[in-house]
Write a protein that holds these residues in place. Structure first.
Motif, PDB file in Angstrom:
ATOM      1  N   LEU A  59     -16.115   2.043   5.296  1.00 39.02           N
ATOM      2  CA  LEU A  59     -15.769   2.576   3.985  1.00 39.02           C
ATOM      3  C   LEU A  59     -14.287   2.911   3.883  1.00 39.02           C
ATOM      4  CD1 LEU A  59     -18.780   5.042   3.474  1.00 39.02           C
ATOM      5  CD2 LEU A  59     -18.610   2.660   2.761  1.00 39.02           C
ATOM      6  N   THR A  60     -13.748   3.520   4.934  1.00 41.72           N
ATOM      7  CA  THR A  60     -12.356   3.966   4.906  1.00 41.72           C
ATOM      8  C   THR A  60     -11.391   2.807   4.741  1.00 41.72           C
ATOM      9  OG1 THR A  60     -12.949   5.814   6.353  1.00 41.72           O
ATOM     10  CG2 THR A  60     -10.610   5.306   6.125  1.00 41.72           C
ATOM     11  N   SER A  61     -11.608   1.719   5.470  1.00 42.05           N
ATOM     12  CA  SER A  61     -10.694   0.579   5.414  1.00 42.05           C
ATOM     13  C   SER A  61     -10.616   0.018   3.999  1.00 42.05           C
ATOM     14  CB  SER A  61     -11.148  -0.503   6.397  1.00 42.05           C
ATOM     15  OG  SER A  61     -12.483  -0.905   6.132  1.00 42.05           O
ATOM     16  N   TYR A  62     -11.757  -0.054   3.322  1.00 40.57           N
ATOM     17  CA  TYR A  62     -11.789  -0.583   1.953  1.00 40.57           C
ATOM     18  C   TYR A  62     -11.032   0.343   0.993  1.00 40.57           C
ATOM     19  CZ  TYR A  62     -13.737  -2.297  -2.458  1.00 40.57           C
ATOM     20  OH  TYR A  62     -13.879  -2.789  -3.731  1.00 40.57           O
ATOM     21  N   ILE A  63     -11.296   1.648   1.093  1.00 38.93           N
ATOM     22  CA  ILE A  63     -10.695   2.620   0.172  1.00 38.93           C
ATOM     23  C   ILE A  63      -9.183   2.674   0.346  1.00 38.93           C
ATOM     24  CG2 ILE A  63     -10.573   5.075  -0.388  1.00 38.93           C
ATOM     25  CD1 ILE A  63     -13.552   5.250   0.377  1.00 38.93           C
ATOM     26  N   VAL A  64      -8.719   2.738   1.594  1.00 40.41           N
ATOM     27  CA  VAL A  64      -7.283   2.836   1.852  1.00 40.41           C
ATOM     28  C   VAL A  64      -6.561   1.564   1.402  1.00 40.41           C
ATOM     29  CG1 VAL A  64      -5.544   3.035   3.664  1.00 40.41           C
ATOM     30  CG2 VAL A  64      -7.565   4.495   3.720  1.00 40.41           C
ATOM     31  N   ALA A  65      -7.128   0.396   1.708  1.00 41.31           N
ATOM     32  CA  ALA A  65      -6.489  -0.857   1.309  1.00 41.31           C
ATOM     33  C   ALA A  65      -6.391  -0.973  -0.210  1.00 41.31           C
ATOM     34  CB  ALA A  65      -7.269  -2.041   1.878  1.00 41.31           C
ATOM     35  N   ALA A  66      -7.467  -0.637  -0.908  1.00 40.83           N
ATOM     36  CA  ALA A  66      -7.454  -0.715  -2.373  1.00 40.83           C
ATOM     37  C   ALA A  66      -6.454   0.273  -2.964  1.00 40.83           C
ATOM     38  CB  ALA A  66      -8.851  -0.448  -2.917  1.00 40.83           C
ATOM     39  N   GLY A 117     -10.703  -5.006   0.168  1.00 38.40           N
ATOM     40  CA  GLY A 117     -10.033  -3.976  -0.622  1.00 38.40           C
ATOM     41  C   GLY A 117      -8.700  -4.441  -1.169  1.00 38.40           C
ATOM     42  N   LEU A 118      -7.958  -5.234  -0.379  1.00 38.43           N
ATOM     43  CA  LEU A 118      -6.664  -5.766  -0.838  1.00 38.43           C
ATOM     44  C   LEU A 118      -6.844  -6.665  -2.056  1.00 38.43           C
ATOM     45  CD1 LEU A 118      -4.951  -6.678   2.577  1.00 38.43           C
ATOM     46  CD2 LEU A 118      -4.558  -4.661   1.171  1.00 38.43           C
ATOM     47  N   PHE A 119      -7.854  -7.536  -2.011  1.00 37.41           N
ATOM     48  CA  PHE A 119      -8.071  -8.459  -3.124  1.00 37.41           C
ATOM     49  C   PHE A 119      -8.708  -7.763  -4.329  1.00 37.41           C
ATOM     50  CE2 PHE A 119      -7.545 -11.798   0.094  1.00 37.41           C
ATOM     51  CZ  PHE A 119      -6.816 -12.730  -0.625  1.00 37.41           C
ATOM     52  N   GLY A 120      -9.581  -6.799  -4.075  1.00 37.44           N
ATOM     53  CA  GLY A 120     -10.296  -6.169  -5.172  1.00 37.44           C
ATOM     54  C   GLY A 120      -9.505  -5.135  -5.945  1.00 37.44           C
ATOM     55  N   ALA A 121      -8.361  -4.710  -5.407  1.00 36.60           N
ATOM     56  CA  ALA A 121      -7.618  -3.606  -6.018  1.00 36.60           C
ATOM     57  C   ALA A 121      -7.165  -3.913  -7.438  1.00 36.60           C
ATOM     58  CB  ALA A 121      -6.410  -3.257  -5.151  1.00 36.60           C
TER      59      ALA A 121
END
Length: 503
Positions: A59-66, A117-121
């Protein structure tokens, strides 16, 4: 300010319905993914060879990247075109969803989630920008109602859908479900999404680096705080100092740079600046309450995952009803009055939630959920419309990314605060409740004589009852805190200006 273009001359006006459907498919897919994976974490732990602590990095990796990439949306849209960035975001998000569904270890899953997360931001802020671009100003309320429905209903149905997929099939379907939705969205956007002019814009690396430092450190502190006991750990102090330094240096930089990463004139718009504050508060109330209710229903009332989802579903129904009504109401009612009505309904629902008890049935949960859904729907749509009503169109891409970022930060702050309060209040409540349960307590000897005499089984049952009551009081205290936050926010509505009527 420039006069608005006629509706027929707006880009994509002829295919407005098909564009809206395609955009909203992508938006719901991305928003759903922020909460759908939460309930699947226990199943992932064994399959990926992770521990209870390390699995949270999914979860953390997705949130921080976004959070890091969201502020870049405006620059990317100007530099490469909004259509191209949106299509690349959908394609990357769907591809990484497939990779997450096929992950074979924890490091691979964390890497795929980070890239996802990078792509979805950029999907959520650009979807809002497109809807504002293709709709005339008199239909902005209806457009924001459609967009807000996807933003708010997604987190509500995410845990329910994730629990059903995990129980009925496998946790991998939590990610694989994105494939058909994403492909449909991609085909629709390829066919109908209008192209936008590109604008030569230099990249302010210094400003971006400072913002990344600030946001990344803040998200890490919020996510890790509960695991390491917050400021009792040196790690959280480091994150906090880095975040404060980053925000301070970013603010100083954009005020003095020739071509800053974010144009400070955005914040000079009073409606937009006030809208950011309301977005932060809405993020706190919406996702903090959603983070509290499922564990409360399972831990105290003993509801299984599917029952929890069914009990919380009416909240989404309330939101959908208000979304359907508010777009039309905004044509005849001052949007600021709708915001006040929405905040009042949200306060009322949170007040009712302060009366929850372990002996209640489903009715108070459903009733308060419907009222809260109605209230948040009445707040979100007029707020989104008012925030962008007086802002120049060239600032929209930057403004929508900032709006999404602030809302997400509010969600993270809200969840962290209510979780911290819950943990500490449960400990305090347990100690206070147990203090009076001694062998010399006449009431205890009369009602539970075996416990008073020291019988092990009776003592264990009594301790479980004390734990249940302590937890319930902790949840009620959190609901009371969110009630006061919402109530205090109501006077801020007077800072908003009603936009001039469209010609």
């Amino acid at each position: 300010m420039q006069s608005p273009a006629p509706a027929a001359d707006l880009p994509g006006a002829r295919q407005r319905g098909l564009i809206t459907v395609s955009i909203m498919l992508a938006t719901v897919m991305q928003v759903l993914d922020t909460t759908i994976a939460n309930v699947a974490l226990p199943s992932m732990t064994a399959d990926l060879g992770a521990s209870q602590d390390t699995i949270n990095w999914v979860l953390t990796s997705y949130i921080v990247a976004a959070a890091i990439v969201t502020p870049m949306t405006g620059w990317l849209a100007d530099r490469f075109g909004k259509r191209e960035v949106f299509l690349a975001s959908i394609a990357g998000f769907v591809t990484l969803s497939l990779a997450c569904g096929l992950a074979w270890s924890l490091p691979s899953m964390v890497a795929f989630r980070l890239m996802q997360g990078l792509f979805g931001a950029a999907i959520v802020p650009l979807s809002q920008t497109f809807l504002l671009d293709i709709n005339p100003r008199e239909k902005a309320g209806q457009a924001m109602a459609m967009w807000g429905a996807g933003i708010m209903v997604g987190p509500i149905i995410g845990p329910t859908l994730g629990g059903w997929l995990t129980d009925s099939y496998d946790w991998r379907w939590v990610f694989l479900i994105n494939l058909p939705v994403g492909i449909l969205a991609m085909l629709g956007c390829l066919a109908y999404l209008p192209r936008s002019p590109r604008r030569a814009r230099s990249f302010d690396m210094t400003g971006f680096a400072m913002l990344v430092l600030a946001i990344g450190s803040l998200q890490l502190a919020l996510d890790r705080g509960g695991e390491v006991d917050w400021f009792n750990a040196a790690e959280i102090w480091v994150y906090a100092l880095l975040s404060l330094t980053g925000f301070w240096m970013f603010a100083v930089h954009i005020l003095h740079a020739d071509k800053p990463f974010l144009d400070p004139r955005i914040f000079a718009d009073r409606n937009f600046a006030t809208g950011l504050l309301f977005a932060f508060i809405t993020g706190i109330v919406l996702l903090a309450s959603l983070a509290l209710l499922p564990p409360m229903l399972g831990r105290i009332l003993g509801y299984p995952v599917v029952t929890t989802g069914l009990v919380m579903a009416p909240r989404g129904v309330g939101t959908m009803i208000s979304m359907l009504l508010v777009g039309r109401l905004m044509r005849v009612v001052d949007p600021r009055k709708l915001v006040v009505a929405g905040l009042s309904l949200t306060t009322l629902s949170l007040w009712e939630m302060t009366g929850f008890s372990p002996q209640m049935d489903m009715l108070p949960i459903i009733r308060s959920g419907v009222v809260q859904g109605l209230g948040l729907g009445l707040v979100f749509v007029p707020l989104s419309t008012l925030a962008f009503s007086t802002l120049a169109p060239q600032f929209r891409a930057d403004a929508t990314s900032l709006f999404s970022l602030v809302r997400n930060i509010g969600s993270s702050v809200g969840i962290s605060v209510v979780t911290l309060m819950l943990t500490r209040n449960i400990q305090i409540n347990h100690a206070e409740l147990a203090a009076g349960l001694t062998p010399y307590n006449a009431t205890l000897r009369a009602t539970v004589p075996l416990a008073a005499s020291g019988q092990a089984t009776a003592l264990s049952q009594l301790d479980a009852l004390v734990n249940q009551q302590a937890a319930m009081i902790g949840y009620v205290d959190d609901f009371k805190l969110m009630m006061w936050v919402t109530l205090v926010a109501i006077p801020l509505v007077f800072l908003l200006r009603r936009p001039a009527p469209a010609p």
